[in-house]
Scaffold this motif. Structure first.
Motif, PDB file in Angstrom:
ATOM      1  N   GLN A 238       0.831  -1.203   0.000  1.00 61.07           N
ATOM      2  CA  GLN A 238       0.000   0.000   0.000  1.00 61.07           C
ATOM      3  C   GLN A 238       0.864   1.251   0.000  1.00 61.07           C
ATOM      4  OE1 GLN A 238      -2.650  -0.393   3.365  1.00 61.07           O
ATOM      5  NE2 GLN A 238      -4.237  -1.390   2.135  1.00 61.07           N
ATOM      6  N   THR A 239       1.919   1.242   0.807  1.00 67.79           N
ATOM      7  CA  THR A 239       2.817   2.399   0.874  1.00 67.79           C
ATOM      8  C   THR A 239       3.447   2.666  -0.484  1.00 67.79           C
ATOM      9  OG1 THR A 239       3.289   1.911   3.198  1.00 67.79           O
ATOM     10  CG2 THR A 239       4.829   3.367   2.040  1.00 67.79           C
ATOM     11  N   GLN A 240       3.912   1.607  -1.138  1.00 70.83           N
ATOM     12  CA  GLN A 240       4.554   1.767  -2.448  1.00 70.83           C
ATOM     13  C   GLN A 240       3.560   2.280  -3.492  1.00 70.83           C
ATOM     14  OE1 GLN A 240       6.310  -2.011  -3.499  1.00 70.83           O
ATOM     15  NE2 GLN A 240       7.114  -2.309  -1.424  1.00 70.83           N
ATOM     16  N   ALA A 241       2.299   1.913  -3.363  1.00 70.06           N
ATOM     17  CA  ALA A 241       1.298   2.264  -4.365  1.00 70.06           C
ATOM     18  C   ALA A 241       0.571   3.560  -4.055  1.00 70.06           C
ATOM     19  CB  ALA A 241       0.288   1.120  -4.511  1.00 70.06           C
ATOM     20  N   GLY A 242       1.027   4.310  -3.032  1.00 74.33           N
ATOM     21  CA  GLY A 242       0.453   5.629  -2.766  1.00 74.33           C
ATOM     22  C   GLY A 242      -0.816   5.625  -1.953  1.00 74.33           C
ATOM     23  N   TYR A 243      -0.931   4.674  -1.010  1.00 74.12           N
ATOM     24  CA  TYR A 243      -2.147   4.587  -0.193  1.00 74.12           C
ATOM     25  C   TYR A 243      -2.087   5.572   0.966  1.00 74.12           C
ATOM     26  CZ  TYR A 243      -5.835   2.636   2.757  1.00 74.12           C
ATOM     27  OH  TYR A 243      -6.951   2.468   3.530  1.00 74.12           O
ATOM     28  N   SER A 244      -3.217   6.204   1.256  1.00 76.75           N
ATOM     29  CA  SER A 244      -3.342   7.114   2.397  1.00 76.75           C
ATOM     30  C   SER A 244      -4.347   6.546   3.382  1.00 76.75           C
ATOM     31  CB  SER A 244      -3.806   8.494   1.925  1.00 76.75           C
ATOM     32  OG  SER A 244      -4.203   9.281   3.037  1.00 76.75           O
TER      33      SER A 244
END
Length: 586
Positions: A238-244
C-alpha cells in the motif's frame, strides 16, 4: 520477472477470452461515452454500487442509443463471467423457462444485478477488438510508448487476428489503457471537465475492487494468486502504491506508476503454456507424409480460470478424452483437419479456430464456445453461449440457454438441435449449471458491424428431413441414456419416420422369402452399395478410426495422454473404452 517490490501483476485471462466479443464495438462504447456513464451511475439512485438490468437498459437504449437486444447481450455476457454456483445457474434457468410472456421475461431479468464498476471496465475492454483505419491499412496498431511490441512475427500476427487468446495482446492493451481504466474508477468530482484525472485524484479501496476484474498477481513468485485489491491490502505494498490511511484511498498517479512497474505477462497464459506446459505429441504416417498433432496443457499448475488445453494440427485422426484434467479448462482447438474429436468432460470454454472438415463432440461448456474461421466443421455441444464468426458450411447441433451469436463473415451455416448423449452427460451438465430449458438453439442473434445490416441468409435451420441423431461410440459410466430434454417434435417425428422406413425395409426383405443363394447375393449387393456410400460420404475414415490396433503406439504409463491415433480411440488411463459402436450416417 517480478518488479514493483517483489510483486508480479498480470492481466486475468477470462475477461478478455470470454468477455470481449469478437466484433468491433459500437462507437457509443468509446471512452468518451463510458466516462459520461461513469458519472451518471454515481449520481443516480439504484445504479451504484450494483447496476440492475432495468437501469442498464435505460442507459444503453435511452442514453447510448443501443438496441435492446445488444444491451442485453453485454449484460448477459458479463454475468456469464461472474462465476455463479451451479445451483444458482440451474435455478435461474428454471425461472426463465417458466416465463410465458415478454413482460414475465422482463420481470425475471430485472432481478439480475452486476457490479457497476466492473461492468464499466468490461464495456471498455470491448475495445480489444476495435478495428481502426490504420489497423485495416497496415495490419496492426501503431506503436505506443506504453505498449510492448510482440517479440516475434508470430505474436504480431496473432495479436491482430485472435486477441482474445493472446496474452501478449492483453498485456499491451492494459499497458496502453491503464490510465483510462483507472479514471473510470475515480469519483466524477475528482476529474477534469473532459473526464481526465487531475493531479490529486484518488481511487478508493472499494473502487479498486473493480480493477480485480482485470488484474491479479502474486508476491515474490509465490504460488498463491490474489486479485489486485487483495494484494494491495498488504501494508508494505500500500505504501509503495500511494495509499493514504487518512483518506482510505490511493493517489491515482502513484498507483498507476506502481501498476505499470509491476505488470508482467500472464504466467498461465497461452505463450507460457506453449513454451513450458505439458506437451503431448504423436507422429503418424498419413499418405506418405508425417503429420504431428500437438497438445499442451497447464492444468497441473494453473489456478481456476486460467487452466487451458491447446490442441493443434490433429489431422486424419480420432481423438477422444474423458478426464478430470479437462474439467474446468479453457480449450483451444486450432488448425485441425479431417479429424474426429470427442472431449467428453465438463469444460469452462472452447474455441475452434481455422479447423476444416472435422467433427467435434464436446461435454457441457459452462461459459461459451466460439467458432472462428472454420470450414465444413460439425460441432455438437451443450453450452452457456455459442458464437460463430467468419465460418462457412458449418453445422452446429446445440443446446444453449442463450441466443446463438452469428458474428460477421459467416456463409451457409446450419443450426440444428442437440442430438446425442453419453452416459455421464446429465451429471456433467448439472456440475456446470446447464439445464435442458430454456433452449434457444433456433433463435440466433445476428450481430453486424456498426452501420451495416447482418445477412439473414448466412444461416438456415436444419430441415427435419435431413436430421439424424449422432451416437457417441464409447462405453462410459453413467445414467444418461437419451438426449437430455428430448428432441423437438418435428425432429422427433422425422427420426421416427426414418426408423419406420428401416423397419419396413426389413419386413419387405423378410416377406420376399428369398432362398439361400438369393439371400447371399442380396447381402453382397447391399454390402457393396454400403461400402460405396461410406467412401463417397467420408464415413469410411470415421469407422476405420474406431478399429483398435494390434499394438498400442503409446506408453500406457502416461496417464495424462490424450488418444490421437489414425486407427484408434481406445482409452488408456481414462474411463472411455472403444466398443465397436459406430455413428449413424448424418
Amino acid at each position: 520477472m517480478d518488479q514493483g517490490g517483489g510483486v508480479a501483476v498480470w492481466p486475468r485471462m477470462e475477461p478478455f477470452l470470454l468477455g470481449a466479443l469478437q466484433v468491433a464495438p459500437p462507437t457509443k462504447l468509446s471512452l468518451h461515452y463510458l466516462r459520461k456513464m461513469a458519472a451518471y451511475v454515481r449520481s443516480r439512485e439504484g445504479c451504484f454500487p450494483m447496476l440492475g438490468w432495468l437501469m442498464w437498459r435505460h442507459i444503453a437504449c435511452g442514453k447510448l442509443q443501443l438496441p435492446e437486444d445488444l444491451a442485453w447481450l453485454y449484460f448477459e455476457t458479463f454475468d456469464l463471467l461472474a462465476g455463479h454456483p451451479a445451483e444458482e445457474r440451474l435455478e435461474w434457468a428454471e425461472n426463465l423457462s417458466q416465463c410465458s410472456s415478454p413482460r414475465e421475461l422482463d420481470r425475471q431479468r430485472s432481478k439480475l444485478c452486476v457490479d457497476t464498476l466492473q461492468f464499466l471496465l468490461f464495456l471498455y475492454i470491448q475495445q480489444l477488438n476495435r478495428v481502426s483505419l490504420r489497423t485495416s491499412l497496415i495490419g496492426e496498431e501503431w506503436p505506443s510508448p506504453r505498449s510492448r511490441s510482440p517479440s516475434s512475427d508470430r505474436e504480431a500476427k496473432t495479436s491482430s487476428q485472435n486477441k482474445n487468446w493472446d496474452d501478449q495482446a492483453h498485456l499491451s492493451f492494459l499497458q496502453t489503457h491503464l490510465c483510462e481504466l483507472l479514471e473510470l474508477l475515480v469519483e466524477p468530482g475528482q476529474l477534469s471537465g473532459s473526464g481526465q484525472a487531475v493531479k490529486d485524484s484518488q481511487v478508493s479501496l472499494e473502487a479498486l475492487q473493480g480493477l480485480s476484474l482485470l488484474l491479479e498477481g502474486s508476491v515474490s513468485r509465490g504460488r498463491n494468486v490474489h486479485p489486485i485489491h487483495k494484494l494491495l491490502s498488504r501494508a508494505p505494498l500500500q505504501t509503495q502504491a500511494g495509499y493514504s490511511k487518512l483518506s482510505r484511498s490511493f493517489s491515482l498517479h502513484p498507483l498507476l506508476a506502481w501498476l505499470r512497474q509491476a505488470l508482467v505477462p500472464n504466467p498461465f497464459g497461452m505463450s507460457t503454456c506453449l513454451r513450458s506446459g505439458k506437451k503431448l505429441a504423436w507422429a503418424q504416417q498419413v499418405e506418405g507424409a508425417m503429420k504431428r498433432a500437438k497438445i499442451a496443457r497447464n492444468t497441473h499448475t494453473a489456478p481456476p480460470g486460467s487452466k487451458m488445453v491447446l490442441m493443434s494440427q490433429v489431422f486424419r485422426q480420432t481423438l477422444a478424452k474423458d478426464s478430470d484434467k479437462l474439467a474446468g479448462a479453457n480449450v483451444k482447438i486450432h488448425r485441425c483437419s479431417d479429424a474426429f474429436i470427442y472431449l467428453l468432460s465438463p469444460l469452462r470454454s472452447v474455441s475452434l479456430d481455422k479447423c476444416r472438415n472435422s467433427t467435434v463432440v464436446l461435454g457441457p461448456i459452462e461459459t461459451s464456445i466460439h467458432i472462428q474461421s472454420c470450414e465444413n466443421v460439425k460441432v455438437v455441444c451443450v453450452a452457456g453461449r455459442l458464437a460463430i464468426g467468419s465460418s462457412s458450411y458449418c453445422t452446429i447441433h446445440a443446446l444453449t440457454p442463450t441466443r446463438p451469436l452469428l458474428l460477421p463473415g459467416n456463409t451457409a451455416l446450419t443450426l440444428g438441435p442437440f442430438h446425442t448423449h453419453y452416459p455421464s452427460l446429465e451429471d456433467h451438465m448439472a456440475s456446470v449449471g446447464l439445464a435442458v430449458v430454456p433452449n434457444a438453439w433456433d433463435q440466433p442473434f445476428l450481430v453486424g458491424v456498426e452501420g451495416t445490416i447482418p445477412d439473414p441468409g448466412s444461416y438456415r435451420l436444419l430441415p427435419p428431413a435431413e436430421f439424424c441423431p449422432l451416437v457417441v461410440p464409447f462405453r462410459m459410466e453413467g445414467d444418461t441414456c437419451e438426449v437430455p430434454g428430448g428432441l423437438p417434435s418435428l425432429y422427433q417425428k422425422a427420426h421416427e419416420e426414418r426408423e419406420k422406413s428401416v423397419q419396413d425395409w426389413q419386413k419387405m426383405v423378410k416377406d420376399a422369402h428369398l432362398n439361400k443363394e438369393q439371400r447371399r447375393q442380396f447381402q453382397a449387393l447391399v454390402e457393396q452399395k454400403f461400402h460405396e456410400w461410406l467412401l463417397e460420404s467420408g464415413h469410411r475414415q470415421e469407422l476405420d478410426s474406431l478399429i483398435p490396433p494390434c499394438i498400442a503406439s503409446q506408453d500406457p504409463s502416461d496417464s495424462d495422454s490424450l488418444e490421437a491415433r489414425t486407427n484408434d480411440t481406445r482409452q488408456e488411463g481414462t474411463s472411455i473404452r472403444e466398443v465397436g459402436q459406430t455413428r449413424l450416417p448424418c
